[in-house]
Design an enzyme around this catalytic site. Structure first.
Site, PDB file in Angstrom:
ATOM      1  N   CYS A 117       0.811  -1.226   0.000  1.00  0.00           N
ATOM      2  CA  CYS A 117       0.000   0.000   0.000  1.00  0.00           C
ATOM      3  C   CYS A 117       0.844   1.276   0.000  1.00  0.00           C
ATOM      4  CB  CYS A 117      -0.937   0.011   1.200  1.00  0.00           C
ATOM      5  SG  CYS A 117      -1.923  -1.474   1.305  1.00  0.00           S
ATOM      6  N   HIS A 258      -3.669   6.871   3.147  1.00  0.00           N
ATOM      7  CA  HIS A 258      -4.043   5.590   2.547  1.00  0.00           C
ATOM      8  C   HIS A 258      -5.438   5.207   3.051  1.00  0.00           C
ATOM      9  CE1 HIS A 258      -4.133   1.544   1.272  1.00  0.00           C
ATOM     10  NE2 HIS A 258      -3.861   1.005   2.434  1.00  0.00           N
ATOM     11  N   ASN A 288     -10.164  -0.553   0.006  1.00  0.00           N
ATOM     12  CA  ASN A 288      -8.709  -0.418   0.046  1.00  0.00           C
ATOM     13  C   ASN A 288      -8.126  -0.853  -1.310  1.00  0.00           C
ATOM     14  OD1 ASN A 288      -5.965  -0.705   0.477  1.00  0.00           O
ATOM     15  ND2 ASN A 288      -6.175  -1.741   2.454  1.00  0.00           N
TER      16      ASN A 288
HETATM   17  O1  UT7 Z   1      -3.570  -1.552   3.827  1.00  0.00           O
HETATM   18  C1  UT7 Z   1      -3.542  -2.230   5.031  1.00  0.00           C
HETATM   19  C2  UT7 Z   1      -4.498  -3.383   4.899  1.00  0.00           C
HETATM   20  N1  UT7 Z   1      -5.019  -3.939   6.083  1.00  0.00           N
HETATM   21  C3  UT7 Z   1      -5.915  -3.335   6.893  1.00  0.00           C
HETATM   22  O2  UT7 Z   1      -6.274  -2.211   6.742  1.00  0.00           O
HETATM   23  C4  UT7 Z   1      -6.495  -4.172   7.998  1.00  0.00           C
HETATM   24  C5  UT7 Z   1      -6.508  -3.506   9.332  1.00  0.00           C
HETATM   25  N2  UT7 Z   1      -7.426  -4.205  10.213  1.00  0.00           N
HETATM   26  C6  UT7 Z   1      -8.753  -3.925  10.225  1.00  0.00           C
HETATM   27  O3  UT7 Z   1      -9.197  -3.032   9.509  1.00  0.00           O
HETATM   28  C7  UT7 Z   1      -9.634  -4.692  11.155  1.00  0.00           C
HETATM   29  O4  UT7 Z   1      -8.851  -5.516  11.980  1.00  0.00           O
HETATM   30  C8  UT7 Z   1     -10.696  -5.550  10.405  1.00  0.00           C
HETATM   31  C9  UT7 Z   1     -11.740  -4.634   9.760  1.00  0.00           C
HETATM   32  C10 UT7 Z   1     -10.040  -6.411   9.341  1.00  0.00           C
HETATM   33  C11 UT7 Z   1     -11.433  -6.466  11.369  1.00  0.00           C
HETATM   34  O5  UT7 Z   1     -12.028  -5.723  12.404  1.00  0.00           O
HETATM   35  P1  UT7 Z   1     -11.948  -6.254  13.915  1.00  0.00           P
HETATM   36  O6  UT7 Z   1     -12.747  -5.308  14.697  1.00  0.00           O
HETATM   37  O7  UT7 Z   1     -10.489  -6.402  14.225  1.00  0.00           O
HETATM   38  O8  UT7 Z   1     -12.708  -7.629  13.822  1.00  0.00           O
HETATM   39  P2  UT7 Z   1     -12.182  -9.121  14.092  1.00  0.00           P
HETATM   40  O9  UT7 Z   1     -11.276  -9.559  12.986  1.00  0.00           O
HETATM   41  O10 UT7 Z   1     -11.648  -9.203  15.469  1.00  0.00           O
HETATM   42  O11 UT7 Z   1     -13.534  -9.916  14.002  1.00  0.00           O
HETATM   43  C12 UT7 Z   1     -14.609  -9.661  14.887  1.00  0.00           C
HETATM   44  C13 UT7 Z   1     -15.758 -10.579  14.532  1.00  0.00           C
HETATM   45  C14 UT7 Z   1     -15.366 -12.046  14.407  1.00  0.00           C
HETATM   46  O12 UT7 Z   1     -16.447 -12.808  14.924  1.00  0.00           O
HETATM   47  P3  UT7 Z   1     -16.360 -13.436  16.408  1.00  0.00           P
HETATM   48  O13 UT7 Z   1     -15.153 -14.344  16.384  1.00  0.00           O
HETATM   49  O14 UT7 Z   1     -16.182 -12.265  17.331  1.00  0.00           O
HETATM   50  O15 UT7 Z   1     -17.665 -14.143  16.530  1.00  0.00           O
HETATM   51  C15 UT7 Z   1     -15.257 -12.270  12.937  1.00  0.00           C
HETATM   52  O16 UT7 Z   1     -15.505 -13.603  12.559  1.00  0.00           O
HETATM   53  O17 UT7 Z   1     -16.291 -10.215  13.246  1.00  0.00           O
HETATM   54  C16 UT7 Z   1     -16.357 -11.374  12.411  1.00  0.00           C
HETATM   55  N3  UT7 Z   1     -16.149 -10.964  11.028  1.00  0.00           N
HETATM   56  C17 UT7 Z   1     -17.167 -10.627  10.212  1.00  0.00           C
HETATM   57  N4  UT7 Z   1     -18.491 -10.597  10.378  1.00  0.00           N
HETATM   58  C18 UT7 Z   1     -19.235 -10.180   9.341  1.00  0.00           C
HETATM   59  C19 UT7 Z   1     -14.969 -10.821  10.371  1.00  0.00           C
HETATM   60  N5  UT7 Z   1     -15.219 -10.414   9.119  1.00  0.00           N
HETATM   61  C20 UT7 Z   1     -16.555 -10.270   8.997  1.00  0.00           C
HETATM   62  C21 UT7 Z   1     -17.399  -9.866   7.933  1.00  0.00           C
HETATM   63  N6  UT7 Z   1     -18.738  -9.836   8.164  1.00  0.00           N
HETATM   64  N7  UT7 Z   1     -16.924  -9.490   6.738  1.00  0.00           N
END
Ligand code: UT7
Length: 331
Positions: A117, A258, A288
């Site tokens: 990125c 970004h 993104n």
């Molecule tokens: O250019 C750099 C690229 N990378 C990034 O920008 C990523 C940076 N990270 C993030 O933006 C965040 O960590 C995410 C948006 C990817 C995830 O957010 P989070 O608040 O850290 O969520 P999580 O991964 O801890 O997941 C929370 C819950 C999980 O369910 P349980 O285990 O709590 O029941 C996931 O399974 O959300 C669930 N989940 C979803 N639910 C619905 C994960 N993805 C999804 C989805 N729809 N797409």
């Protein structure tokens, strides 16, 4: 502190976005997700997805043509074509060479930069060095990403975040003007490579049936760790870039970060001391787009009249590698 004299300036930017819009509701029809989850956690509402047959070189050429037209530069005048991508069309030749052929930039030296990125910032910095050495007059920096081709569409935690698109900039010597690139702070940390990566399919573990079966050729990401590192690194880089430029957050007319996640953007802006009214956001429409996100955002910000000649612009980026950086411009 003595204010630095710019060596290069961005003469024009351009962009290319595929036509096909995929909304969060569209994704919710094919996987276990919802508009509510995606928009509240990320700020993304829709993204563009390029069709089969439209790759990184073609999208990049579209953005480059837009930038060259605005800069009044003919393809034959380009001395160096630097193309950043995490999604090369093929492993050999470089996507830069494929884009060069499409554009007819036959006098340019063309090569790829892989910095995820942060690739646009890395590219502009390399253009600055090349032009500063007196090796040419016109650099074309192209950032083009077909993220839909490398995400795992069964991994809802990752695939919903990304989109396809391309941005470009024509970079020229500042020729003694006060307008141009004021500062540049770039960093990387290979020890954190496995936070955002593709496990196999390259030279170390070549593609085979096992790789395909395990989907080891697709993107894996530790979202929370990437999030934490993104905020800290971009904020620190922004501080360095402001300091090097001899300006403060109050001098910034627009921050163009970004576009990965609205929560990352808000936290970075807060740390940098820049109010959200002065922060450009378009990730709601594109998701993104990796290295394409900064040049597309710069191009839209200028088109919307948010930046113009004399504006002070701060960019910051963060991505796999890990790589990160920030740059200040007097536009
Ligand atoms: O250019 C750099 C690229 N990378 C990034 O920008 C990523 C940076 N990270 C993030 O933006 C965040 O960590 C995410 C948006 C990817 C995830 O957010 P989070 O608040 O850290 O969520 P999580 O991964 O801890 O997941 C929370 C819950 C999980 O369910 P349980 O285990 O709590 O029941 C996931 O399974 O959300 C669930 N989940 C979803 N639910 C619905 C994960 N993805 C999804 C989805 N729809 N797409």
């Amino acid at each position: 502190m003595k204010k630095p004299k710019p060596i290069v300036r961005i003469a024009a930017t351009g962009r290319y976005l595929p036509d096909n819009v995929v909304t969060n509701d569209d994704l919710a029809k094919v996987m276990d997700t919802s508009d509510e989850w995606i928009s509240s956690r990320t700020g993304i509402r829709e993204r563009r997805i390029a069709p089969d047959g439209e790759g990184a070189a073609a999208m990049g050429a579209g953005a480059a043509m837009d930038a060259m037209k605005k800069a009044g530069v003919e393809p034959g005048e380009v001395d160096i074509l630097i193309l950043s991508t995490a999604t090369p069309d093929r492993w050999l030749p470089s996507t830069a060479c494929d884009a060069q052929a499409l554009l007819g930039c036959s006098n340019a030296v063309a090569f790829d930069v892989m910095a995820a990125c942060s690739g646009f910032l890395y590219g502009v910095s390399m253009a600055e060095g090349y032009l500063a050495a007196g090796r040419g007059e016109v650099a074309l920096v192209v950032s083009t990403e077909k993220m839909s081709s490398i995400v795992d569409w069964d991994d809802r935690g990752t695939c919903v975040l990304f989109g396809d698109g391309a941005g470009a900039a024509v970079v020229r010597p500042a020729n003694g003007q006060d307008r141009g690139l004021l500062s540049s702070h770039l960093r990387s940390d290979g020890n954190l490579g496995n936070l955002l990566y593709r496990p196999a399919g390259g030279a170390a573990i070549p593609m085979d049936e096992g790789v395909l079966e395990r989907k080891d050729h697709l993107v894996r990401m530790h979202g929370r760790d990437v999030f934490k590192n993104a905020v800290r690194s971009m904020a620190e880089a922004a501080d360095h870039a402001l300091q090097q430029a001899g300006i403060t957050a109050d001098d910034v007319d627009l921050m163009v970060p970004h576009q990965a996640n609205i929560r990352i953007i808000e936290a970075t802006a807060k740390y940098a001391g820049i109010p959200m009214e002065k922060v450009f956001v378009n990730l709601d429409r594109y998701g993104n787009m990796s290295s394409a996100s900064v040049p597309v955002a710069l191009d839209e910000a200028e088109e919307q009249g948010l930046i113009g000649p004399g504006s002070t612009v701060l960019t910051a980026a963060f991505g796999g590698g890990l790589t990160w950086g920030a740059m200040a411009f007097r536009w």
